[in-house]
Design a protein around this motif. Sequence first.
Motif, PDB file in Angstrom:
ATOM      1  N   MET A 123     -11.374   5.294  -3.036  1.00 38.33           N
ATOM      2  CA  MET A 123     -10.388   5.803  -2.479  1.00 38.33           C
ATOM      3  C   MET A 123     -10.526   7.294  -2.324  1.00 38.33           C
ATOM      4  O   MET A 123     -10.950   7.916  -3.257  1.00 38.33           O
ATOM      5  CB  MET A 123      -9.129   5.249  -3.241  1.00 38.33           C
ATOM      6  N   ASN A 124      -9.873   7.838  -1.255  1.00 41.13           N
ATOM      7  CA  ASN A 124      -9.958   9.262  -0.951  1.00 41.13           C
ATOM      8  C   ASN A 124      -8.555   9.820  -1.587  1.00 41.13           C
ATOM      9  O   ASN A 124      -7.725   9.089  -2.072  1.00 41.13           O
ATOM     10  CB  ASN A 124     -10.038   9.658   0.526  1.00 41.13           C
ATOM     11  N   VAL A 137      -4.654   9.232  -0.922  1.00 40.66           N
ATOM     12  CA  VAL A 137      -3.994   8.298  -1.466  1.00 40.66           C
ATOM     13  C   VAL A 137      -3.106   8.837  -2.650  1.00 40.66           C
ATOM     14  O   VAL A 137      -1.765   8.821  -2.750  1.00 40.66           O
ATOM     15  CB  VAL A 137      -4.667   7.122  -2.119  1.00 40.66           C
ATOM     16  N   GLN A 178      -2.002  12.787   5.971  1.00 39.68           N
ATOM     17  CA  GLN A 178      -1.475  11.809   5.600  1.00 39.68           C
ATOM     18  C   GLN A 178      -0.039  11.529   5.643  1.00 39.68           C
ATOM     19  O   GLN A 178       0.459  10.281   5.852  1.00 39.68           O
ATOM     20  CB  GLN A 178      -1.624  12.157   4.011  1.00 39.68           C
ATOM     21  N   VAL A 192      -1.665   2.392  -0.147  1.00 40.19           N
ATOM     22  CA  VAL A 192      -2.973   2.453  -0.039  1.00 40.19           C
ATOM     23  C   VAL A 192      -3.326   1.919   1.680  1.00 40.19           C
ATOM     24  O   VAL A 192      -4.206   2.496   2.241  1.00 40.19           O
ATOM     25  CB  VAL A 192      -3.490   1.529  -1.055  1.00 40.19           C
ATOM     26  N   THR A 193      -2.749   0.866   1.886  1.00 40.05           N
ATOM     27  CA  THR A 193      -2.803   0.481   3.344  1.00 40.05           C
ATOM     28  C   THR A 193      -2.915   1.475   4.297  1.00 40.05           C
ATOM     29  O   THR A 193      -3.498   1.753   5.238  1.00 40.05           O
ATOM     30  CB  THR A 193      -2.180  -0.829   3.701  1.00 40.05           C
ATOM     31  N   ILE A 241      -2.849   4.837   4.148  1.00 37.33           N
ATOM     32  CA  ILE A 241      -3.874   5.659   4.202  1.00 37.33           C
ATOM     33  C   ILE A 241      -5.255   5.344   4.222  1.00 37.33           C
ATOM     34  O   ILE A 241      -6.039   5.965   4.948  1.00 37.33           O
ATOM     35  CB  ILE A 241      -3.812   6.463   2.532  1.00 37.33           C
ATOM     36  N   GLU A 242      -5.661   4.426   3.628  1.00 31.80           N
ATOM     37  CA  GLU A 242      -7.068   3.865   3.718  1.00 31.80           C
ATOM     38  C   GLU A 242      -7.133   2.725   4.807  1.00 31.80           C
ATOM     39  O   GLU A 242      -8.503   2.649   5.269  1.00 31.80           O
ATOM     40  CB  GLU A 242      -7.351   3.277   2.426  1.00 31.80           C
ATOM     41  N   ALA A 276     -12.429  -3.360   0.396  1.00 29.34           N
ATOM     42  CA  ALA A 276     -13.176  -2.082  -0.394  1.00 29.34           C
ATOM     43  C   ALA A 276     -14.812  -2.428  -0.465  1.00 29.34           C
ATOM     44  O   ALA A 276     -15.561  -1.641  -0.597  1.00 29.34           O
ATOM     45  CB  ALA A 276     -12.301  -1.827  -1.720  1.00 29.34           C
TER      46      ALA A 276
END
Length: 158
Positions: free
Chosen positions: A1-2, A5, A43, A78-79, A81-82, A87
Amino acid sequence: MNQGVEWAMHVLLSLAWAGDERPVPTARLAASYDLPQAYLHKQLQALARAGIIESLPGAKGGFLLARPPEKITLMDVVTAIEGTEPAFACTEIRKQGMGENAPKSAFRQTCAVNAAMQRAELEWRRSLAAQTIADVKAAAEAHAPSAPRLARQAYGRG
């Protein structure tokens, strides 16, 4: 994860503490965590596209929560942003090296590593979906009771 998040989670907590009376500008959000404004704005835009926060334009614009903290899950964040990609992505490494000359029948079943990682990711996603920003907010307030006051002060609310 970056890091996005983590930044998004902290910003959502801050917006929850700031209240919904008026939007908080990106510059203030970035300054309150000593983050680069341009990257944080990316973000924030991702959160806005996901319907988690609302972006209000103009000189008095900024960001507000689009829904109550109880209605925002960690999986939502999470969804946003990522993205929705898994994963873990199996590359069938078992078919290389010592498995290179194995018969095709040796690979009929799903890779055991892939199966284990998929089970773990499913549990991780379920856990994130079961927790909300309100849950994190309550835990943060239990550990740092002054956090809401500090956030309101940082955003000129108190």
